[in-house]
Design a protein around this motif. Sequence first.
Motif, PDB file in Angstrom:
ATOM      1  N   LEU A  96       0.845  -1.183   0.000  1.00 37.38           N
ATOM      2  CA  LEU A  96       0.000   0.000   0.000  1.00 37.38           C
ATOM      3  C   LEU A  96       0.882   1.235   0.000  1.00 37.38           C
ATOM      4  N   ALA A  97       0.760   2.044  -1.049  1.00 40.35           N
ATOM      5  CA  ALA A  97       1.495   3.300  -1.073  1.00 40.35           C
ATOM      6  C   ALA A  97       0.622   4.299  -1.835  1.00 40.35           C
ATOM      7  N   LEU A  98       0.104   5.281  -1.128  1.00 35.44           N
ATOM      8  CA  LEU A  98      -0.754   6.273  -1.770  1.00 35.44           C
ATOM      9  C   LEU A  98       0.068   7.052  -2.781  1.00 35.44           C
ATOM     10  N   PHE A  99      -0.386   7.092  -4.018  1.00 31.28           N
ATOM     11  CA  PHE A  99       0.266   7.837  -5.103  1.00 31.28           C
ATOM     12  C   PHE A  99       1.719   7.405  -5.283  1.00 31.28           C
ATOM     13  N   GLY A 100       2.062   6.208  -4.816  1.00 31.58           N
ATOM     14  CA  GLY A 100       3.436   5.739  -4.934  1.00 31.58           C
ATOM     15  C   GLY A 100       4.385   6.420  -3.970  1.00 31.58           C
ATOM     16  N   TYR A 101       3.895   7.292  -3.116  1.00 26.89           N
ATOM     17  CA  TYR A 101       4.781   8.045  -2.223  1.00 26.89           C
ATOM     18  C   TYR A 101       4.537   7.746  -0.748  1.00 26.89           C
ATOM     19  N   ALA A 102       3.273   7.709  -0.377  1.00 25.81           N
ATOM     20  CA  ALA A 102       2.957   7.645   1.045  1.00 25.81           C
ATOM     21  C   ALA A 102       2.804   6.198   1.508  1.00 25.81           C
ATOM     22  N   PHE A 103       3.782   5.721   2.270  1.00 26.69           N
ATOM     23  CA  PHE A 103       3.728   4.384   2.841  1.00 26.69           C
ATOM     24  C   PHE A 103       3.116   4.477   4.236  1.00 26.69           C
ATOM     25  N   ALA A 104       2.572   3.349   4.707  1.00 28.54           N
ATOM     26  CA  ALA A 104       2.032   3.328   6.060  1.00 28.54           C
ATOM     27  C   ALA A 104       2.902   2.441   6.937  1.00 28.54           C
ATOM     28  N   PHE A 105       3.475   3.012   7.971  1.00 35.07           N
ATOM     29  CA  PHE A 105       4.232   2.219   8.949  1.00 35.07           C
ATOM     30  C   PHE A 105       3.413   2.161  10.235  1.00 35.07           C
ATOM     31  N   LEU A 106       2.236   1.553  10.120  1.00 36.55           N
ATOM     32  CA  LEU A 106       1.284   1.622  11.227  1.00 36.55           C
ATOM     33  C   LEU A 106       1.797   0.927  12.483  1.00 36.55           C
ATOM     34  N   TYR A 107       2.662  -0.085  12.324  1.00 31.37           N
ATOM     35  CA  TYR A 107       3.102  -0.835  13.506  1.00 31.37           C
ATOM     36  C   TYR A 107       3.864   0.045  14.489  1.00 31.37           C
ATOM     37  N   LEU A 108       4.345   1.224  14.000  1.00 32.31           N
ATOM     38  CA  LEU A 108       5.042   2.147  14.902  1.00 32.31           C
ATOM     39  C   LEU A 108       4.138   2.630  16.032  1.00 32.31           C
ATOM     40  N   LEU A 109       2.825   2.612  15.781  1.00 30.95           N
ATOM     41  CA  LEU A 109       1.885   3.008  16.823  1.00 30.95           C
ATOM     42  C   LEU A 109       2.075   2.162  18.077  1.00 30.95           C
ATOM     43  N   GLY A 110       2.314   0.853  17.864  1.00 34.16           N
ATOM     44  CA  GLY A 110       2.535  -0.040  18.997  1.00 34.16           C
ATOM     45  C   GLY A 110       3.753   0.362  19.819  1.00 34.16           C
ATOM     46  N   LEU A 111       4.805   0.860  19.129  1.00 35.05           N
ATOM     47  CA  LEU A 111       6.002   1.301  19.846  1.00 35.05           C
ATOM     48  C   LEU A 111       5.769   2.667  20.483  1.00 35.05           C
ATOM     49  N   LEU A 112       4.998   3.522  19.784  1.00 36.51           N
ATOM     50  CA  LEU A 112       4.788   4.885  20.276  1.00 36.51           C
ATOM     51  C   LEU A 112       4.094   4.911  21.625  1.00 36.51           C
ATOM     52  N   ILE A 113       3.101   4.033  21.809  1.00 25.78           N
ATOM     53  CA  ILE A 113       2.303   4.144  23.035  1.00 25.78           C
ATOM     54  C   ILE A 113       2.837   3.265  24.157  1.00 25.78           C
ATOM     55  N   LEU A 114       4.014   2.634  23.961  1.00 26.20           N
ATOM     56  CA  LEU A 114       4.619   1.926  25.088  1.00 26.20           C
ATOM     57  C   LEU A 114       4.864   2.934  26.210  1.00 26.20           C
ATOM     58  N   PRO A 115       4.650   2.540  27.467  1.00 26.08           N
ATOM     59  CA  PRO A 115       4.676   3.516  28.548  1.00 26.08           C
ATOM     60  C   PRO A 115       6.054   4.147  28.751  1.00 26.08           C
ATOM     61  N   SER A 116       6.040   5.335  29.312  1.00 24.23           N
ATOM     62  CA  SER A 116       7.299   6.063  29.493  1.00 24.23           C
ATOM     63  C   SER A 116       8.177   5.411  30.558  1.00 24.23           C
ATOM     64  N   THR A 117       7.609   4.461  31.326  1.00 25.99           N
ATOM     65  CA  THR A 117       8.412   3.797  32.358  1.00 25.99           C
ATOM     66  C   THR A 117       9.321   2.719  31.779  1.00 25.99           C
ATOM     67  N   LEU A 118       9.037   2.320  30.535  1.00 25.28           N
ATOM     68  CA  LEU A 118       9.861   1.280  29.911  1.00 25.28           C
ATOM     69  C   LEU A 118      11.247   1.828  29.633  1.00 25.28           C
ATOM     70  N   LYS A 119      12.283   1.081  30.078  1.00 22.87           N
ATOM     71  CA  LYS A 119      13.668   1.538  29.911  1.00 22.87           C
ATOM     72  C   LYS A 119      14.095   1.485  28.450  1.00 22.87           C
ATOM     73  N   THR A 120      15.163   2.216  28.143  1.00 25.91           N
ATOM     74  CA  THR A 120      15.608   2.305  26.751  1.00 25.91           C
ATOM     75  C   THR A 120      16.086   0.969  26.201  1.00 25.91           C
ATOM     76  N   ILE A 121      16.779   0.181  27.055  1.00 24.03           N
ATOM     77  CA  ILE A 121      17.372  -1.065  26.532  1.00 24.03           C
ATOM     78  C   ILE A 121      16.316  -2.070  26.080  1.00 24.03           C
ATOM     79  N   PRO A 122      15.296  -2.384  26.913  1.00 21.14           N
ATOM     80  CA  PRO A 122      14.258  -3.290  26.383  1.00 21.14           C
ATOM     81  C   PRO A 122      13.537  -2.694  25.164  1.00 21.14           C
ATOM     82  N   LEU A 123      13.352  -1.375  25.184  1.00 20.29           N
ATOM     83  CA  LEU A 123      12.686  -0.732  24.055  1.00 20.29           C
ATOM     84  C   LEU A 123      13.483  -0.931  22.771  1.00 20.29           C
ATOM     85  N   LEU A 124      14.815  -0.743  22.867  1.00 18.66           N
ATOM     86  CA  LEU A 124      15.682  -0.937  21.701  1.00 18.66           C
ATOM     87  C   LEU A 124      15.571  -2.367  21.182  1.00 18.66           C
TER      88      LEU A 124
END
Lengths: 279, 173
Positions: B27-55
Amino acid sequence: MLRILQFLYRVRAFLLFIVLEVVAIWMIVSNNSPQGAAFFNSSNAVVGGVLKKQADVVQFFSLADANEALVEENAWVRGQLMASQVIPDSLEIKLDSSLQASFEFRGARVIANSLRFSQNYLTLNKGAKHGIKPGMGVFTSQGAVGRIKSVSENYSVAFSLLNTSLLVSSKIKSSDVFGSVQWDGRNSSEAMLLYVPRHVKAFKGDEVITSGFNAVFPEGILIGKISNVAVNEKDPNYLSITVALSADFSKLTYVYLVENTRFEELDSLYRQSEIPNEY
Amino acid sequence: MNIRSLLSYTFLIIALVVVQLLFLKNLALFGYAFAFLYLLGLLILPSTLKTIPLLLISFSLGFLLDVFFETIGMHAAAATVFAFFKPIWLKTTSPTGGYDEVEEPSLSQIGLGRFISYAFPLIFLYALVFFTADQWGTGGFLGVFSKSLFSSLFTLVLAILVQLLFFKRRKGI
């Protein structure tokens, strides 16, 4: 010493970040070298299995189109067969080995395909078990599609023609002038024909076919039609020819694979004479 | 983080990755716009999660996508950069005093304006790294930049829509 350790402990997240980035970049580089063996790709048994299930569902809806294309091609092949079956009217002559066909054909189904990146690949549902080898050419009844990159037991991965690192040796059908077709990464229905000198007369609508000079494709498989001819801006000695690809990459379902049974002989000859083999 | 929220995060991330793998690949709108929707799952991980497990989580998710999309290393590299800057950027954009420990940086918790200013630069960074790796040596900077810009806008819109449609609203709204 303790201080160094303490310091390292404090920046451990950053260190892990650097390590992971280096691993990722190493993977990108080793995957992009044509000879590099990639252990993790979509020809992996588990990933291939999932992709195949997905393709089974999606391609079910295009079965009618696929059947129609097959029937048309069958009719054409039958016509060719009738024309070539002449009843012998004299003694039979045993054919010389130089007249033996040096190409073998196989069929496969595309289970994953990408169009939108600059390095696009196809995944096919046949692998080493079915006689697929790296270096085989991939095409459909419409035109050339790519070349096999790596194989696993049951699946194989191919460079799509829409991959900026793939060059296909080709020629203009009407004038026999040869060049290389390479995708420029922009439009998924167009590629460029490179290395055609300026004195050549190329016209819009001329067919571009594989040249048969490399050991991948036999001569005469259609690649596309010339859609635009201009002088190359970077190097005015050459023409910049745009080819409208004849294969529709967004609808690939069934493909043919072609193997040159004399690939090794040719390849070793090229190596002996130190000519780089262009694919 | 208790077991229940751990389970719900795991479920959410798996669901988003499955959607990404099966439906958003070509899926790429007009051949330009891709959707990386799975990033939403990473975005809303809580702020208490340390950097190392997040990485580690991000790298493995990116790698999983790579294996399916035949883009070995590119998503992994982009996701790692994303994960490294996520906690830093979250701290920068949060109000003085910081969020409560239990809070997750989702749309319903931090509001639309803050969510955009938190998520958009991170998604853009991800797309920039990804398309630079993809077009290395072939496309010009303009192509990479426009693809990244449109992809991150598209992803952001999708991420907001998904949260509006499928996430439980905070009580009182």
